[in-house]
Write a protein that holds these residues in place. Structure first.
Motif, PDB file in Angstrom:
ATOM      1  N   UNK A 166      -1.237 -17.893  14.348  1.00 35.57           N
ATOM      2  CA  UNK A 166      -1.122 -17.016  13.193  1.00 35.57           C
ATOM      3  C   UNK A 166      -2.457 -16.343  12.874  1.00 35.57           C
ATOM      4  N   UNK A 167      -3.539 -17.110  12.908  1.00 32.86           N
ATOM      5  CA  UNK A 167      -4.852 -16.549  12.581  1.00 32.86           C
ATOM      6  C   UNK A 167      -5.464 -15.801  13.752  1.00 32.86           C
ATOM      7  N   UNK A 168      -5.321 -16.351  14.965  1.00 31.73           N
ATOM      8  CA  UNK A 168      -5.912 -15.713  16.131  1.00 31.73           C
ATOM      9  C   UNK A 168      -5.079 -14.523  16.597  1.00 31.73           C
ATOM     10  N   UNK A 169      -3.757 -14.597  16.389  1.00 33.88           N
ATOM     11  CA  UNK A 169      -2.877 -13.548  16.893  1.00 33.88           C
ATOM     12  C   UNK A 169      -2.574 -13.774  18.360  1.00 33.88           C
ATOM     13  N   UNK A 170      -1.383 -13.377  18.797  1.00 27.74           N
ATOM     14  CA  UNK A 170      -1.005 -13.540  20.201  1.00 27.74           C
ATOM     15  C   UNK A 170      -1.956 -12.755  21.089  1.00 27.74           C
ATOM     16  N   UNK A 171      -2.202 -13.271  22.285  1.00 29.12           N
ATOM     17  CA  UNK A 171      -3.066 -12.579  23.229  1.00 29.12           C
ATOM     18  C   UNK A 171      -2.496 -11.201  23.515  1.00 29.12           C
ATOM     19  N   UNK A 172      -3.237 -10.156  23.144  1.00 33.85           N
ATOM     20  CA  UNK A 172      -2.695  -8.798  23.141  1.00 33.85           C
ATOM     21  C   UNK A 172      -2.330  -8.301  24.531  1.00 33.85           C
ATOM     22  N   UNK A 173      -2.953  -8.840  25.568  1.00 36.59           N
ATOM     23  CA  UNK A 173      -2.636  -8.391  26.929  1.00 36.59           C
ATOM     24  C   UNK A 173      -1.457  -9.156  27.520  1.00 36.59           C
ATOM     25  N   UNK A 174      -0.931 -10.136  26.802  1.00 33.48           N
ATOM     26  CA  UNK A 174       0.282 -10.819  27.248  1.00 33.48           C
ATOM     27  C   UNK A 174       1.485 -10.224  26.528  1.00 33.48           C
ATOM     28  N   UNK A 175       1.470 -10.316  25.203  1.00 39.44           N
ATOM     29  CA  UNK A 175       2.585  -9.742  24.440  1.00 39.44           C
ATOM     30  C   UNK A 175       2.173  -8.355  23.968  1.00 39.44           C
ATOM     31  N   UNK A 176       2.538  -7.343  24.717  1.00 37.51           N
ATOM     32  CA  UNK A 176       2.177  -5.973  24.387  1.00 37.51           C
ATOM     33  C   UNK A 176       3.298  -5.059  24.858  1.00 37.51           C
ATOM     34  N   UNK A 177       3.341  -3.874  24.308  1.00 38.80           N
ATOM     35  CA  UNK A 177       4.334  -2.892  24.728  1.00 38.80           C
ATOM     36  C   UNK A 177       3.653  -1.827  25.569  1.00 38.80           C
ATOM     37  N   UNK A 178       4.389  -1.301  26.537  1.00 34.99           N
ATOM     38  CA  UNK A 178       3.855  -0.185  27.308  1.00 34.99           C
ATOM     39  C   UNK A 178       4.159   1.121  26.585  1.00 34.99           C
ATOM     40  N   UNK A 179       3.871   2.234  27.221  1.00 40.64           N
ATOM     41  CA  UNK A 179       4.037   3.524  26.547  1.00 40.64           C
ATOM     42  C   UNK A 179       5.489   3.847  26.242  1.00 40.64           C
ATOM     43  N   UNK A 180       6.395   3.169  26.882  1.00 42.42           N
ATOM     44  CA  UNK A 180       7.806   3.398  26.637  1.00 42.42           C
ATOM     45  C   UNK A 180       8.397   2.387  25.664  1.00 42.42           C
ATOM     46  N   UNK A 181       7.535   1.556  25.074  1.00 48.80           N
ATOM     47  CA  UNK A 181       7.982   0.641  24.032  1.00 48.80           C
ATOM     48  C   UNK A 181       8.534  -0.671  24.521  1.00 48.80           C
ATOM     49  N   UNK A 182       8.420  -0.974  25.814  1.00 45.91           N
ATOM     50  CA  UNK A 182       8.984  -2.209  26.358  1.00 45.91           C
ATOM     51  C   UNK A 182       7.933  -3.306  26.411  1.00 45.91           C
TER      52      UNK A 182
END
Length: 518
Positions: A166-182
């Motif tokens: 909650x404080x650190x936030x999910x690793x942004x390069x694991x849970x992320x969306x591409x340019x098409x929103x997926x």
């Protein structure tokens, strides 16, 4: 085959000799491509699951390519940072997209050579990180595990038990969306439904450009997911209340129906929730599937976790509704904070970008095949403190846009958790934070970056996981009126003052909270 082995040795010796006597040849050519990029740009069909004869050829070629890559990287360690000018792909992107996803030796070589993890953080011209491509092509479990493990190392965040999702936030390069929103979860399910697809054909619109097909199959991927979960639901509840499956039996049902997608989902959630992929006894005890699913942040302009996956988590792990994790949090805490934590994630289009853009500000994609507007929720048996009790959710089906906006909250998973366990609103986490404090922060970010009541955006119509956070604040506050007199530990303010801080659009919540406890 002795001849094949001899040819392989001669090839490697020839390459090693050329590199030794002409070191300049290892540099990039006029098109900006290094020999390593040329090597990995060759399409390589994966024969690893085919006939034994083809499998042997596949293993031999995989070993040869990995050995060649090792020679190039030994001669020029910086070759790992060169990107294709045409596609923006790093060597890791190319290896994954061109059929080397099951070549564990090659993937590990590329990851170990990249000390700073620049490949894992670089997006190609299609907006994909390596984790997106691995999900699209259906890379092996070991490859996905290595990608997530090295991504976590590159982020340099503390690992479990010091890591707080909650404080650190999910690793942004694991849970992320591409340019098409997926997200990688959506892409992995696309692969499960469609099989291997040529990358990046029909990347933005997986069903093609025919408008008739779009309207006819607007629910395709969502309905496929829903039908599989229906099978899980029927198997888990086949014996009624006379016999209740234990956790291992329910997990086995889910794995038998979803196959490799289930293993990918657990691996992915372990990476985002525990910030590690190790599976020792201590970490297994602290991994809660339902908590991890709800801890994933909400995107505004992108696809969130499909609602059926929330219901799947509740079917397989219903007892987790009442369990606190290592941070004394219940699932309600995480879903209340899910929009607040999204503001911490940032998106870099490529390594040259100096400005990081909040993920929740990305452009709205074409959600072909993921329309959830007709979603019907389940009747789920939940194991409560008093034993087994059955909760009936309203069967809502939106007939028009106006009705969709008024009935959407009936499908809200946050409301589902409140109905299942209203006492969760009294639970303070390790930081002495109540769910009300978290949901107020999510509403503030929603008002700042998200949508307002008069917004007629397509996203509000198709994704039932989207929450009206103003209504959510009222629901949580009404469930636990005592929380209105509890100060937020971060600001030291009562909830109505907390809603007023750093916000210009939450006047209705400020006034209502004050009125509820003047």
């Amino acid at each position: 085959n002795p001849c094949a082995k001899q040819r392989k040795l001669l090839t490697l010796e020839a390459i090693r000799g050329v590199v030794k006597f002409e070191p300049k040849l290892i540099n990039v050519d006029q098109r900006g491509r290094s020999p390593l990029l040329h090597l990995l740009s060759q399409h390589f069909f994966d024969f690893s699951t085919s006939h034994e004869e083809f499998k042997n050829k596949h293993d031999s070629m995989s070993s040869l390519i990995a050995s060649c890559a090792k020679i190039f990287l030994s001669a020029d360690p910086y070759a790992i940072t060169y990107c294709s000018i045409i596609t923006g792909c790093t060597p890791l992107h190319l290896a994954l997209r061109n059929g080397h996803g099951s070549n564990a030796d090659l993937i590990q070589l590329l990851l170990e050579a990249d000390k700073s993890g620049i490949q894992l953080k670089t997006r190609n011209h299609y907006g994909d990180l390596p984790i997106h491509i691995a999900a699209i092509i259906g890379a092996s479990y070991e490859t996905n595990k290595m990608l997530i493990h090295y991504t976590i190392l590159s982020e340099k965040k503390p690992s479990f038990p010091l890591f707080d999702p909650l404080l650190e936030g999910s690793t942004s390069c694991i849970y992320s969306i591409n340019r098409n929103g997926y997200s990688p979860i959506h892409l992995a399910w696309l692969h499960q439904v469609d099989g291997r697809r040529p990358y990046p054909a029909n990347h933005a619109t997986p069903l093609g450009d025919n408008p008739r097909i779009h309207s006819e199959y607007a629910h395709l991927y969502h309905d496929k997911l829903k039908s599989n979960i229906d099978r899980c639901f029927s198997l888990i509840n086949s014996n009624g209340s006379s016999k209740i499956m234990n956790v291992l039996e329910r997990e086995e049902v889910a794995r038998s129906i979803f196959g490799s997608f289930w293993d990918f989902l657990i691996l992915f959630l372990r990476g985002t929730y525990l910030n590690c992929v190790d599976q020792d006894e201590e970490k297994n005890e602290q991994f809660f599937f339902l908590h991890a699913t709800l801890a994933l942040p909400f995107f505004v302009n992108g696809l969130n976790m499909p609602r059926p996956l929330y219901d799947l988590a509740l079917m397989v792990y219903p007892e987790q509704v009442y369990k606190t994790d290592a941070f004394d949090r219940l699932p309600l805490h995480y879903i209340c904070a899910s929009f607040f934590t999204a503001n911490k994630l940032t998106l870099k289009i490529n390594k040259c970008d100096l400005k990081e853009i909040p993920i929740i500000q990305q452009n709205l994609p074409k959600h072909t095949g993921w329309d959830e507007s007709s979603y019907v929720v389940y009747d789920i048996c939940v194991f409560g403190e008093e034993g087994v009790r059955k909760l009936t959710f309203p069967h809502v089906q939106a007939e028009s846009n106006s009705e969709a906006s008024t009935k959407k909250d009936d499908k809200s998973f946050l409301r589902t958790l409140l109905r299942l366990y209203p006492k969760a609103t009294y639970q303070k986490d390790i930081n002495r934070t109540l769910p009300l404090h978290l949901v107020i922060e999510s509403e503030k970010k929603w008002k700042k970056y998200g949508f307002h009541e008069n917004d007629n955006n397509m996203y509000l119509q198709i994704n039932v996981c989207n929450i009206n956070w103003t209504n959510a604040v009222m629901e949580v506050a009404k469930t636990n009126m005592r929380a209105l007199d509890q100060c937020d530990p971060f600001y030291g303010c009562f909830p109505f003052l907390q809603a007023a801080l750093e916000s210009k659009n939450c006047l209705n919540s400020v006034y209502t909270l004050l009125r509820m406890s003047p």
